[in-house]
Design a protein around this motif. Structure first.
Motif, PDB file in Angstrom:
ATOM      1  N   SER A  30      34.760  45.121  31.389  1.00 45.53           N
ATOM      2  CA  SER A  30      34.409  44.159  30.345  1.00 45.53           C
ATOM      3  C   SER A  30      32.882  44.030  30.346  1.00 45.53           C
ATOM      4  N   ASP A  31      32.379  43.116  29.549  1.00 44.70           N
ATOM      5  CA  ASP A  31      30.943  42.843  29.543  1.00 44.70           C
ATOM      6  C   ASP A  31      30.574  41.781  30.578  1.00 44.70           C
ATOM      7  N   THR A  32      31.579  41.245  31.255  1.00 46.51           N
ATOM      8  CA  THR A  32      31.374  40.167  32.207  1.00 46.51           C
ATOM      9  C   THR A  32      31.159  40.695  33.618  1.00 46.51           C
ATOM     10  N   PRO A  33      30.075  40.299  34.265  1.00 44.50           N
ATOM     11  CA  PRO A  33      29.870  40.727  35.650  1.00 44.50           C
ATOM     12  C   PRO A  33      30.962  40.145  36.552  1.00 44.50           C
ATOM     13  N   HIS A  34      31.299  40.885  37.586  1.00 45.59           N
ATOM     14  CA  HIS A  34      32.294  40.392  38.540  1.00 45.59           C
ATOM     15  C   HIS A  34      31.610  39.390  39.460  1.00 45.59           C
ATOM     16  N   PRO A  35      32.247  38.267  39.767  1.00 41.82           N
ATOM     17  CA  PRO A  35      31.597  37.245  40.595  1.00 41.82           C
ATOM     18  C   PRO A  35      31.380  37.659  42.052  1.00 41.82           C
ATOM     19  N   ASP A  36      32.131  38.654  42.522  1.00 37.41           N
ATOM     20  CA  ASP A  36      32.048  39.030  43.937  1.00 37.41           C
ATOM     21  C   ASP A  36      31.601  40.460  44.182  1.00 37.41           C
ATOM     22  N   SER A  37      31.222  41.183  43.145  1.00 38.82           N
ATOM     23  CA  SER A  37      30.869  42.587  43.345  1.00 38.82           C
ATOM     24  C   SER A  37      29.810  43.043  42.354  1.00 38.82           C
ATOM     25  N   PHE A  38      28.867  43.833  42.851  1.00 37.00           N
ATOM     26  CA  PHE A  38      27.890  44.475  41.977  1.00 37.00           C
ATOM     27  C   PHE A  38      28.360  45.886  41.621  1.00 37.00           C
ATOM     28  N   GLU A  39      29.458  46.343  42.232  1.00 39.38           N
ATOM     29  CA  GLU A  39      29.959  47.705  42.029  1.00 39.38           C
ATOM     30  C   GLU A  39      30.767  47.871  40.744  1.00 39.38           C
ATOM     31  N   TYR A  40      31.347  46.806  40.259  1.00 33.99           N
ATOM     32  CA  TYR A  40      32.160  46.873  39.050  1.00 33.99           C
ATOM     33  C   TYR A  40      32.181  45.519  38.367  1.00 33.99           C
ATOM     34  N   LYS A  41      32.576  45.534  37.090  1.00 37.99           N
ATOM     35  CA  LYS A  41      32.666  44.308  36.297  1.00 37.99           C
ATOM     36  C   LYS A  41      34.096  43.788  36.320  1.00 37.99           C
ATOM     37  N   VAL A  42      34.326  42.684  35.663  1.00 36.07           N
ATOM     38  CA  VAL A  42      35.671  42.141  35.496  1.00 36.07           C
ATOM     39  C   VAL A  42      36.435  43.100  34.574  1.00 36.07           C
ATOM     40  N   ILE A  43      37.729  43.233  34.792  1.00 36.31           N
ATOM     41  CA  ILE A  43      38.560  44.100  33.955  1.00 36.31           C
ATOM     42  C   ILE A  43      38.666  43.533  32.545  1.00 36.31           C
ATOM     43  N   ASP A  44      38.539  44.414  31.558  1.00 40.63           N
ATOM     44  CA  ASP A  44      38.793  44.057  30.167  1.00 40.63           C
ATOM     45  C   ASP A  44      40.315  44.080  29.991  1.00 40.63           C
ATOM     46  N   GLU A  45      40.925  42.936  30.164  1.00 36.99           N
ATOM     47  CA  GLU A  45      42.383  42.859  30.182  1.00 36.99           C
ATOM     48  C   GLU A  45      43.015  43.247  28.842  1.00 36.99           C
ATOM     49  N   ASP A  46      42.370  42.928  27.743  1.00 36.04           N
ATOM     50  CA  ASP A  46      42.930  43.300  26.438  1.00 36.04           C
ATOM     51  C   ASP A  46      43.033  44.816  26.302  1.00 36.04           C
ATOM     52  N   ARG A  47      41.976  45.532  26.664  1.00 32.74           N
ATOM     53  CA  ARG A  47      41.996  46.995  26.591  1.00 32.74           C
ATOM     54  C   ARG A  47      43.020  47.578  27.558  1.00 32.74           C
ATOM     55  N   LEU A  48      43.063  47.033  28.783  1.00 30.52           N
ATOM     56  CA  LEU A  48      44.013  47.522  29.782  1.00 30.52           C
ATOM     57  C   LEU A  48      45.447  47.316  29.300  1.00 30.52           C
ATOM     58  N   LEU A  49      45.763  46.125  28.823  1.00 31.90           N
ATOM     59  CA  LEU A  49      47.128  45.838  28.377  1.00 31.90           C
ATOM     60  C   LEU A  49      47.509  46.692  27.178  1.00 31.90           C
ATOM     61  N   SER A  50      46.580  46.900  26.271  1.00 34.01           N
ATOM     62  CA  SER A  50      46.845  47.746  25.106  1.00 34.01           C
ATOM     63  C   SER A  50      47.119  49.185  25.540  1.00 34.01           C
ATOM     64  N   TRP A  51      46.297  49.709  26.446  1.00 32.30           N
ATOM     65  CA  TRP A  51      46.488  51.063  26.957  1.00 32.30           C
ATOM     66  C   TRP A  51      47.831  51.173  27.683  1.00 32.30           C
ATOM     67  N   ALA A  52      48.126  50.188  28.526  1.00 30.48           N
ATOM     68  CA  ALA A  52      49.373  50.221  29.297  1.00 30.48           C
ATOM     69  C   ALA A  52      50.591  50.218  28.378  1.00 30.48           C
ATOM     70  N   LYS A  53      50.577  49.366  27.389  1.00 30.34           N
ATOM     71  CA  LYS A  53      51.704  49.294  26.448  1.00 30.34           C
ATOM     72  C   LYS A  53      51.882  50.622  25.724  1.00 30.34           C
ATOM     73  N   ALA A  54      50.779  51.217  25.288  1.00 27.97           N
ATOM     74  CA  ALA A  54      50.840  52.497  24.570  1.00 27.97           C
ATOM     75  C   ALA A  54      51.337  53.630  25.456  1.00 27.97           C
ATOM     76  N   ASN A  55      51.220  53.459  26.781  1.00 32.77           N
ATOM     77  CA  ASN A  55      51.627  54.504  27.723  1.00 32.77           C
ATOM     78  C   ASN A  55      52.861  54.117  28.538  1.00 32.77           C
ATOM     79  N   SER A  56      53.596  53.101  28.060  1.00 28.68           N
ATOM     80  CA  SER A  56      54.865  52.660  28.662  1.00 28.68           C
ATOM     81  C   SER A  56      54.731  52.124  30.084  1.00 28.68           C
TER      82      SER A  56
END
Length: 80
Positions: A30-56
């Motif tokens: 996502s565009d949101t920084p992760h509160p506990d890590s500089f290595e990755y951001k917070v997951i973009d849950e909308d994109r993840l859920l959309s991808w997951a649904k499309a891939n069963s």
């Protein structure tokens, strides 16, 4: 990168797969920084859920991970 996740889930061959939060956040950042890590951001849950649904896949955070409350593992369960 989404295709690499699809390939890894298929390679695993199971209907119930757990992946680290950081790995998923790198694929669906996502565009949101992760509160506990500089290595990755917070997951973009909308994109993840959309991808997951499309891939069963159903996606959920693994419960009862108190030590990892802001970065819990992500569980993928095959939808049949």
């Amino acid at each position: 990168m989404e295709e690499s996740l699809k390939a890894e889930l298929e390679k695993h061959g199971g209907d119930d797969v757990t992946v680290s939060y950081g790995d998923i956040a790198k694929i669906f950042p996502s565009d949101t920084p992760h509160p506990d890590s500089f290595e990755y951001k917070v997951i973009d849950e909308d994109r993840l859920l959309s991808w997951a649904k499309a891939n069963s896949w159903k996606v959920e955070k693994v419960p009862n991970q108190a030590a990892l409350k802001s970065s819990p593992p992500i569980r993928f369960t095959r939808i049949k």
